[in-house]
Design a protein around this motif. Structure first.
Motif, mmCIF file in Angstrom:
data_model
loop_
_atom_site.group_PDB
_atom_site.id
_atom_site.type_symbol
_atom_site.label_atom_id
_atom_site.label_comp_id
_atom_site.label_asym_id
_atom_site.label_seq_id
_atom_site.Cartn_x
_atom_site.Cartn_y
_atom_site.Cartn_z
ATOM 1 N N TYR A 1 -17.359 -34.272 21.209
ATOM 2 C CA TYR A 1 -17.022 -32.956 20.655
ATOM 3 C C TYR A 1 -15.663 -32.472 21.149
ATOM 4 N N ASN A 2 -15.258 -32.899 22.351
ATOM 5 C CA ASN A 2 -13.918 -32.548 22.834
ATOM 6 C C ASN A 2 -12.859 -33.206 21.975
ATOM 7 N N LEU A 3 -13.144 -34.455 21.618
ATOM 8 C CA LEU A 3 -12.194 -35.210 20.804
ATOM 9 C C LEU A 3 -12.037 -34.557 19.434
ATOM 10 N N VAL A 4 -13.202 -34.160 18.868
ATOM 11 C CA VAL A 4 -13.188 -33.582 17.524
ATOM 12 C C VAL A 4 -12.601 -32.175 17.536
ATOM 13 N N LEU A 5 -13.120 -31.347 18.452
ATOM 14 C CA LEU A 5 -12.799 -29.924 18.366
ATOM 15 C C LEU A 5 -11.613 -29.492 19.208
ATOM 16 N N LEU A 6 -11.222 -30.337 20.170
ATOM 17 C CA LEU A 6 -10.188 -29.882 21.096
ATOM 18 C C LEU A 6 -8.930 -30.744 21.081
ATOM 19 N N ILE A 7 -9.080 -32.022 21.484
ATOM 20 C CA ILE A 7 -7.881 -32.840 21.726
ATOM 21 C C ILE A 7 -7.055 -33.039 20.447
ATOM 22 N N THR A 8 -7.717 -33.457 19.346
ATOM 23 C CA THR A 8 -6.950 -33.747 18.119
ATOM 24 C C THR A 8 -6.243 -32.504 17.579
ATOM 25 N N PRO A 9 -6.939 -31.348 17.392
ATOM 26 C CA PRO A 9 -6.205 -30.162 16.908
ATOM 27 C C PRO A 9 -5.109 -29.714 17.877
ATOM 28 N N ILE B 1 -18.885 -38.981 11.846
ATOM 29 C CA ILE B 1 -19.947 -38.436 12.698
ATOM 30 C C ILE B 1 -21.093 -37.871 11.852
ATOM 31 N N ALA B 2 -20.737 -37.207 10.734
ATOM 32 C CA ALA B 2 -21.756 -36.483 9.972
ATOM 33 C C ALA B 2 -22.533 -37.364 8.983
ATOM 34 N N THR B 3 -21.977 -38.529 8.629
ATOM 35 C CA THR B 3 -22.655 -39.360 7.620
ATOM 36 C C THR B 3 -23.845 -40.105 8.236
ATOM 37 N N ASP B 4 -24.991 -39.928 7.581
ATOM 38 C CA ASP B 4 -26.217 -40.559 8.076
ATOM 39 C C ASP B 4 -26.289 -42.006 7.582
ATOM 40 N N ARG C 1 -25.495 -52.435 10.733
ATOM 41 C CA ARG C 1 -24.902 -51.903 11.966
ATOM 42 C C ARG C 1 -23.688 -52.719 12.402
ATOM 43 N N ASP C 2 -22.596 -52.010 12.650
ATOM 44 C CA ASP C 2 -21.377 -52.668 13.127
ATOM 45 C C ASP C 2 -21.334 -52.589 14.650
ATOM 46 N N HIS C 3 -21.283 -51.378 15.173
ATOM 47 C CA HIS C 3 -21.326 -51.181 16.629
ATOM 48 C C HIS C 3 -21.616 -49.714 16.928
ATOM 49 N N HIS C 4 -21.934 -49.410 18.181
ATOM 50 C CA HIS C 4 -22.132 -48.013 18.576
ATOM 51 C C HIS C 4 -20.801 -47.496 19.118
ATOM 52 N N CYS C 5 -20.280 -46.436 18.485
ATOM 53 C CA CYS C 5 -18.981 -45.900 18.911
ATOM 54 C C CYS C 5 -19.208 -44.827 19.977
ATOM 55 N N PHE C 6 -18.706 -45.093 21.171
ATOM 56 C CA PHE C 6 -18.879 -44.174 22.294
ATOM 57 C C PHE C 6 -18.158 -42.844 22.025
ATOM 58 N N PHE C 7 -16.958 -42.911 21.482
ATOM 59 C CA PHE C 7 -16.161 -41.696 21.267
ATOM 60 C C PHE C 7 -16.768 -40.772 20.208
ATOM 61 N N PHE C 8 -17.419 -41.361 19.209
ATOM 62 C CA PHE C 8 -18.042 -40.544 18.163
ATOM 63 C C PHE C 8 -19.513 -40.264 18.461
ATOM 64 N N SER C 9 -20.014 -40.868 19.533
ATOM 65 C CA SER C 9 -21.415 -40.728 19.904
ATOM 66 C C SER C 9 -22.310 -41.060 18.701
ATOM 67 N N ARG C 10 -21.972 -42.126 18.029
ATOM 68 C CA ARG C 10 -22.674 -42.456 16.781
ATOM 69 C C ARG C 10 -22.506 -43.939 16.445
ATOM 70 N N CYS C 11 -23.499 -44.478 15.737
ATOM 71 C CA CYS C 11 -23.371 -45.860 15.312
ATOM 72 C C CYS C 11 -22.512 -45.949 14.061
ATOM 73 N N ILE C 12 -21.726 -47.008 13.977
ATOM 74 C CA ILE C 12 -20.950 -47.245 12.769
ATOM 75 C C ILE C 12 -21.709 -48.289 11.961
ATOM 76 N N GLY C 13 -22.031 -47.923 10.722
ATOM 77 C CA GLY C 13 -22.810 -48.824 9.873
ATOM 78 C C GLY C 13 -22.379 -48.717 8.420
ATOM 79 N N LEU C 14 -23.317 -49.093 7.543
ATOM 80 C CA LEU C 14 -22.996 -49.192 6.112
ATOM 81 C C LEU C 14 -22.286 -47.959 5.534
ATOM 82 N N ARG C 15 -22.821 -46.749 5.813
ATOM 83 C CA ARG C 15 -22.323 -45.568 5.102
ATOM 84 C C ARG C 15 -21.139 -44.863 5.758
#
Ligand SMILES: [Zn+2]
Ligand SMILES: [Zn+2]
Length: 277
Positions: free
Chosen positions: A27-35, A82-85, A122-136
């Motif tokens: 959430y720091n990456l999304v809401l703080l560092i990038t903006p 992050i938001a895509t299920d 499933r591709d991998h679990h992304c630590f920075f996004f706290s989410r798995c990267i997969g098909l969608r």
């Protein structure tokens, strides 16, 4: 209490702390560092460069449009990643069974221990996004990396000229050596100043170019070869057909829009096939 129970409880606590830490970072990456990065570039670096190098209105406007376009794509793809299920829903039309979720899952789904669900392709679990990267969400993830790379190269160009305004040419080279080699600080009596801090950020910027470039190259090559990160690591030489087919299976049938606008819908080929049946 026996040792097994204590170890189990300890492991559970460590895993909970790791998950909380992962979310904070995400959430720091999304809401703080990038903006903050974008605001700094636009409100500090840009005006200095425009005044110092006397940049005309047309070139200036073009820079504002390009940097805003990059920012929208970095943040947009990050939020959609992050938001895509992309979790696998139970299905009866498969023989693949997950012992942990206790469901019959699609054949191309794998279980993620961190998310504790089965993830489609499933591709991998992304630590920075706290989410798995997969098909969608793979489309958004790869484009996020691509736009971070473009933005970092672009800001490196900007930042180099910005740092130049803070130094005479000789001092800049000396500062660069002092930042790279801490031992030089003891040989040069002059204390570190704000210029050295700018130089440090310039190095950080260069590091981010290399980091995002390496990741983008790795994931894009996997996309074109139709491999997941897991298959690549296991060195599975699977023939997944044509590059274009593999590309469309990640970026969707409207890939030409998807690569420039993160919020555009670009259905995956299997979704189109289902609708057509
Ligand atoms: Zn599972
Ligand atoms: Zn995961």
């Amino acid at each position: 209490m026996n040792t097994k129970v204590i170890t189990k409880a300890l492991r559970r606590n460590i895993s909970t702390i790791a998950k909380i830490w992962e979310k904070i970072l995400c959430y720091n990456l999304v809401l703080l560092i990038t903006p903050c990065y974008f605001i700094f570039e636009m409100s500090v670096v840009r005006p200095t460069i425009v005044t110092y190098y006397n940049i005309g209105t047309l070139k200036h406007t073009l820079h504002i449009i390009c940097s805003t376009f990059c920012f929208v794509n970095v943040v947009g793809n990050m939020i959609y990643s992050i938001a895509t299920d992309t979790t696998a829903k139970p299905t009866m039309q498969s023989d693949s069974y997950c012992e942990i979720c206790k469901i019959k899952r699609p054949a191309n789904a794998w279980h993620c221990k961190t998310c504790n669900v089965c993830i489609l392709k499933r591709d991998h679990h992304c630590f920075f996004f706290s989410r798995c990267i997969g098909l969608r969400n793979q489309r958004y993830y790869v484009l996020y990396l691509g736009y971070v790379l473009i933005s970092m190269i672009y800001s490196l160009y900007y930042n180099y000229y910005y740092v130049l305004t803070k130094f005479g040419d000789d001092n800049m080279v000396l500062s660069a050596f002092r930042v790279i080699n801490p031992f030089l600080r003891y040989l040069i009596p002059e204390p570190l100043g704000i210029g050295d801090l700018y130089m440090f950020f310039l190095f950080l910027n260069t590091g981010l170019v290399i980091w995002s470039g390496g990741l983008f190259y790795f994931h894009m090559m996997n996309v074109l070869r139709g491999l997941s990160a897991h298959e690549f690591r296991k060195d599975l030489s699977v023939d997944r057909g044509m590059m274009k087919t593999n590309f469309v299976s990640v970026f969707g049938v409207k890939w030409y829009w998807a690569i420039i606008l993160p919020f555009v819908e670009s259905p995956l080929p299997e979704d189109v096939d289902i609708k057509c049946q």
